[in-house]
Scaffold this motif. Structure first.
Motif, PDB file in Angstrom:
ATOM      1  N   SER A 106      30.179  39.412  48.598  1.00  0.00           N
ATOM      2  CA  SER A 106      30.593  38.169  49.269  1.00  0.00           C
ATOM      3  C   SER A 106      31.540  38.491  50.415  1.00  0.00           C
ATOM      4  CB  SER A 106      31.397  37.280  48.322  1.00  0.00           C
ATOM      5  OG  SER A 106      30.734  37.080  47.120  1.00  0.00           O
ATOM      6  N   GLU A 149      34.851  37.974  52.016  1.00  0.00           N
ATOM      7  CA  GLU A 149      36.111  37.514  51.414  1.00  0.00           C
ATOM      8  C   GLU A 149      37.119  37.162  52.505  1.00  0.00           C
ATOM      9  OE1 GLU A 149      37.063  40.718  48.758  1.00  0.00           O
ATOM     10  OE2 GLU A 149      35.246  40.459  47.565  1.00  0.00           O
ATOM     11  N   THR A 150      37.921  38.153  52.904  1.00  0.00           N
ATOM     12  CA  THR A 150      38.890  37.860  53.973  1.00  0.00           C
ATOM     13  C   THR A 150      38.480  38.601  55.248  1.00  0.00           C
ATOM     14  OG1 THR A 150      40.228  39.784  53.455  1.00  0.00           O
ATOM     15  CG2 THR A 150      40.754  37.741  52.273  1.00  0.00           C
ATOM     16  N   THR A 155      39.415  42.405  54.877  1.00  0.00           N
ATOM     17  CA  THR A 155      38.519  43.270  54.073  1.00  0.00           C
ATOM     18  C   THR A 155      37.170  43.421  54.766  1.00  0.00           C
ATOM     19  OG1 THR A 155      37.850  41.408  52.691  1.00  0.00           O
ATOM     20  CG2 THR A 155      39.522  42.859  51.766  1.00  0.00           C
ATOM     21  N   ARG A 167      25.287  31.927  42.754  1.00  0.00           N
ATOM     22  CA  ARG A 167      25.937  32.429  41.542  1.00  0.00           C
ATOM     23  C   ARG A 167      25.338  31.800  40.298  1.00  0.00           C
ATOM     24  NH1 ARG A 167      30.541  35.103  42.540  1.00  0.00           N
ATOM     25  NH2 ARG A 167      29.902  36.142  40.616  1.00  0.00           N
ATOM     26  N   ASP A 170      31.798  30.137  39.218  1.00  0.00           N
ATOM     27  CA  ASP A 170      32.105  31.359  39.946  1.00  0.00           C
ATOM     28  C   ASP A 170      32.223  31.066  41.450  1.00  0.00           C
ATOM     29  OD1 ASP A 170      32.192  32.903  37.695  1.00  0.00           O
ATOM     30  OD2 ASP A 170      30.084  33.520  37.812  1.00  0.00           O
ATOM     31  N   PHE A 171      32.868  31.987  42.144  1.00  0.00           N
ATOM     32  CA  PHE A 171      33.066  31.859  43.594  1.00  0.00           C
ATOM     33  C   PHE A 171      31.715  31.650  44.310  1.00  0.00           C
ATOM     34  CE2 PHE A 171      33.583  34.383  47.680  1.00  0.00           C
ATOM     35  CZ  PHE A 171      34.212  33.352  48.356  1.00  0.00           C
ATOM     36  N   HIS A 186      32.576  48.033  49.117  1.00  0.00           N
ATOM     37  CA  HIS A 186      33.805  47.234  49.167  1.00  0.00           C
ATOM     38  C   HIS A 186      34.998  48.176  49.289  1.00  0.00           C
ATOM     39  CE1 HIS A 186      36.886  44.328  48.075  1.00  0.00           C
ATOM     40  NE2 HIS A 186      35.991  43.365  48.193  1.00  0.00           N
ATOM     41  N   ASN A 205      39.006  44.816  42.981  1.00  0.00           N
ATOM     42  CA  ASN A 205      39.489  43.468  43.270  1.00  0.00           C
ATOM     43  C   ASN A 205      38.470  42.627  44.053  1.00  0.00           C
ATOM     44  OD1 ASN A 205      42.176  43.450  42.087  1.00  0.00           O
ATOM     45  ND2 ASN A 205      42.528  45.155  43.502  1.00  0.00           N
ATOM     46  N   ALA A 206      37.208  43.051  44.009  1.00  0.00           N
ATOM     47  CA  ALA A 206      36.173  42.289  44.732  1.00  0.00           C
ATOM     48  C   ALA A 206      36.019  40.895  44.097  1.00  0.00           C
ATOM     49  CB  ALA A 206      34.855  43.042  44.672  1.00  0.00           C
ATOM     50  N   TRP A 207      35.650  39.930  44.910  1.00  0.00           N
ATOM     51  CA  TRP A 207      35.515  38.556  44.412  1.00  0.00           C
ATOM     52  C   TRP A 207      34.184  38.365  43.682  1.00  0.00           C
ATOM     53  CZ3 TRP A 207      37.629  34.930  48.900  1.00  0.00           C
ATOM     54  CH2 TRP A 207      38.938  35.329  49.188  1.00  0.00           C
ATOM     55  N   SER A 208      33.237  39.281  43.899  1.00  0.00           N
ATOM     56  CA  SER A 208      31.980  39.253  43.130  1.00  0.00           C
ATOM     57  C   SER A 208      31.359  40.648  43.171  1.00  0.00           C
ATOM     58  CB  SER A 208      30.990  38.216  43.703  1.00  0.00           C
ATOM     59  OG  SER A 208      30.694  38.479  45.052  1.00  0.00           O
TER      60      SER A 208
END
Ligand code: PEP
Ligand code: MN
Length: 342
Positions: free
Chosen positions: A103, A105-106, A109, A133, A138-139, A300, A305-308
């Motif tokens: 995904s 993220e910021t 990243t 998802r 989930d995100f 990543h 700490n990945a969001w998915s």
């Protein structure tokens, strides 16, 4: 179309089948053997597809002669299709690797990952802004903001981008940002979505559904091509089997089969097949060795700490080492891959 009659088919049943074929404007070419009679229906066999020939009395078996996926088939287009995206050629001698997070993220990243992908020789940047998802809790992705961050990372690094489009109403929006539209495994047979991306001028990375046969997969590509967009990349990403050790089972045989049947570039996504970074390197090596034209790899900067999909994501160091390993295999099979860092 070849129709094999049962040994006990009567003359009346035979006549009825011939009439059915001739009614559709085709010629019935009859071959009477000692055991069996075979009827060849000569002409445009697509008009016969709607007839329930297999169900007619006296019929044992019906075999199509022509492939149902005409536009994707090598029979009608023997040369490999090469897709140009910015300065990248997909489907040529060079194996193209797309890397990036599951995904977006910021911004930070995204840029850092893009730089790491580029430094290792990746040619495209991946990242999902609209995420399919399994759980609604989930995100779900950043939406348009994610597309903007992807485009910024492209501007900063020059890497072309690939991102998923999940529904017909966002095809235009996603097309405005991306270089390649990705159709995810859950939408391989979303025919309205396929038709919609078929009307854009963006190349389409079409993932194989987790329970899509190769024939269904090629027909899904046919939907896109039938709308006028022939820039389709087929991507094997693992199918569901009884095996649960890995997230999915990479159907490695899909690669040579799809290369044999179609003229389209064939890619492999080892990350979603494996579900764990540990198998991403060996599956990628197998993919390159067997003839894949490209790879879609989750990378990543901080997988923990990945969001998915952190578990299956490679950190930059592992991605660099994967690219080095692939270079040697690519050379062995007469292909090239981006140079490793000097
Ligand atoms: C992805 O590549 O981001 C993805 C969701 O993969 P798949 O559709 O293959 O599950
Ligand atoms: Mn993912």
């Amino acid at each position: 179309m070849i129709i094999v009659l049962r040994p006990d088919a009567t003359e009346q049943e035979f006549q009825h089948i011939v009439e059915k074929i001739e009614e559709k404007g085709l010629k019935a070419h009859v071959s009477r053997g000692t055991e069996r009679t075979i009827i060849g229906a000569i002409g445009d066999e697509s008009v016969l597809r709607a007839l329930p020939l297999e169900a007619l009395p006296g019929v044992e078996k019906v075999m199509a002669v022509l492939k149902p996926y005409k536009l994707a088939s090598r029979d009608f287009h023997p040369d490999d299709t090469i897709i140009r995206v910015r300065d990248v050629e997909i489907g040529g001698k060079e194996i193209v690797v797309a890397g990036g997070p599951c995904s977006v993220e910021t911004g930070d990243t995204m840029i850092k990952t893009a730089q790491a992908v580029k430094a290792a020789g990746g040619k495209l940047l991946r990242g999902g802004a609209f995420k399919p998802r399994t759980s609604p809790y989930d995100f779900q992705g950043l939406g348009e903001e994610g597309l903007r961050l992807l485009a910024e990372a492209r501007d900063a690094t020059g890497l072309a981008i690939v991102t998923e489009v999940m529904e017909t109403r966002t095809v235009e929006l996603v097309s405005n940002y991306t270089d390649i539209l990705q159709i995810g495994a859950r939408n391989t047979q979303n025919f309205n979505l396929l038709k919609e991306v078929g009307q854009t001028n963006k190349p389409v990375l079409l993932k194989r559904g987790m329970s899509t046969t190769l024939k269904e997969f090629m027909l899904a590509a046919e939907y896109i091509m039938n709308e006028g967009n022939s820039n389709v990349i087929l991507c094997e990403r693992g199918i569901r089997t009884f095996e649960t050790y890995t997230r999915n089972t990479l159907d490695i045989s899909a690669v040579p089969i799809l290369k044999y049947e179609t003229h389209l570039p064939v890619w492999v996504d080892p990350s979603h097949a494996a579900g764990n970074w540990r198998w991403v390197n060996p599956l990628s090596r197998a993919a390159v060795a067997i003839g894949a034209d490209g790879l879609l790899v989750e990378v990543h900067v901080d997988p923990e700490n990945a969001w998915s999909d952190g578990a299956q994501s490679l950190c930059p160091v592992k991605f660099q080492s994967l690219m080095n390993d692939l270079k040697r295999i690519a050379e062995t099979v007469g292909r090239t891959i981006a140079p490793e860092k000097e």
